[in-house]
Design an enzyme around this catalytic site. Sequence first.
Site, short mmCIF file in Angstrom:
data_model
loop_
_atom_site.label_atom_id
_atom_site.label_comp_id
_atom_site.label_asym_id
_atom_site.label_seq_id
_atom_site.Cartn_x
_atom_site.Cartn_y
_atom_site.Cartn_z
N ASP A 6 20.51 34.23 1.32
CA ASP A 6 19.10 34.11 1.20
C ASP A 6 19.00 33.50 -0.52
OD1 ASP A 6 16.11 34.94 1.20
OD2 ASP A 6 16.67 36.70 -0.17
N SER A 7 17.61 33.43 -0.86
CA SER A 7 17.28 32.68 -2.17
C SER A 7 17.64 33.67 -3.17
CB SER A 7 15.92 32.38 -2.20
OG SER A 7 15.07 33.46 -1.98
N CYS A 69 16.52 34.65 5.28
CA CYS A 69 15.53 33.91 4.54
C CYS A 69 14.86 33.13 5.69
CB CYS A 69 16.11 32.95 3.60
SG CYS A 69 14.79 32.16 2.72
N GLU A 147 12.38 40.76 -6.93
CA GLU A 147 13.47 40.28 -7.73
C GLU A 147 13.50 40.82 -9.12
OE1 GLU A 147 16.21 38.14 -7.24
OE2 GLU A 147 15.47 37.63 -5.00
N CYS A 179 8.90 37.41 5.29
CA CYS A 179 9.82 36.63 4.17
C CYS A 179 10.71 38.03 4.11
CB CYS A 179 9.01 36.41 2.99
SG CYS A 179 9.96 36.52 1.51
N HIS A 181 12.12 39.47 1.54
CA HIS A 181 11.71 40.20 0.31
C HIS A 181 10.73 41.11 0.53
CE1 HIS A 181 13.64 36.91 -1.96
NE2 HIS A 181 13.77 37.82 -2.93
#
Length: 255
Positions: A6-7, A69, A147, A179, A181
Amino acid sequence: MIGVLDSGVGGFSVLREIRALLPDQDITYIGDNAWCPYGNKSYRKIRERTFALSDFLIEQGAEIIVIACNSATIVAIEALRALYPLPFIGMEPGVKPAAALTQTGTIGVLATEASLRGDKFHHLVARHARDIRVITQPCPKFVELVEQGVLSGPKVDAAIDEYTAEMLAADADVLILGCTHYPFLRPALEARLPAHIRFVDTGDAIARRVAQHILTPAENPHIQILTTGVPDEVSSLAQKLTPEIQAHCAPLFLP
Ligand code: DGL
């Protein structure tokens, strides 16, 4: 070994489902934190990063790679599948289950800008939600907050209000967490939004798709977390987001 990427830390919401379903597997997770977020990057950059991380996982012996992702899946999964012989499992916003759930005929899609402008997303809507009103909303602050490990409080509530106002005004009753996240903000979303709103998150469905593949069980299964960012920061985020997963976080240096 199952490779997951994932990012950043969003893919932990998928990692925890894979871990729960396949406890006998080694898993290597890469968070590309140095390049996070992907959602506002060019397709060229997202594709380049996804290929670099996949190459690394393949060199490490991945038998299967989960692109945890939505943005990277929408941009790169077809090219990855065309180029590499191993299976790739990707994420995509759960338009089909949301269309089946809605009572009002209006759904909201919370996802990144990169995901929402992808052809793959438009095809999903055309295939599964032709007769449904679909309201889309990029939510970059959600990624930033997760994050930073901020999962509740005034900043989260303000972002929720901003991103959901239009869809709620249009009577959307199902919101897609498109998403990886965003599932970490689900408790805050549930607390803030009216009780009849339903949420769609496809992390568990992805884990079930991984489990359909025949994979070599590990003798001493463990999870390795690698980051292109700062390992100590990612370690403490991992403890906060997925305390059920015990894993050491190490740096990954990729050009
Ligand atoms: N977690 C990612 C997704 O599912 C990307 C978020 C970002 O880096 O913008 O789309």
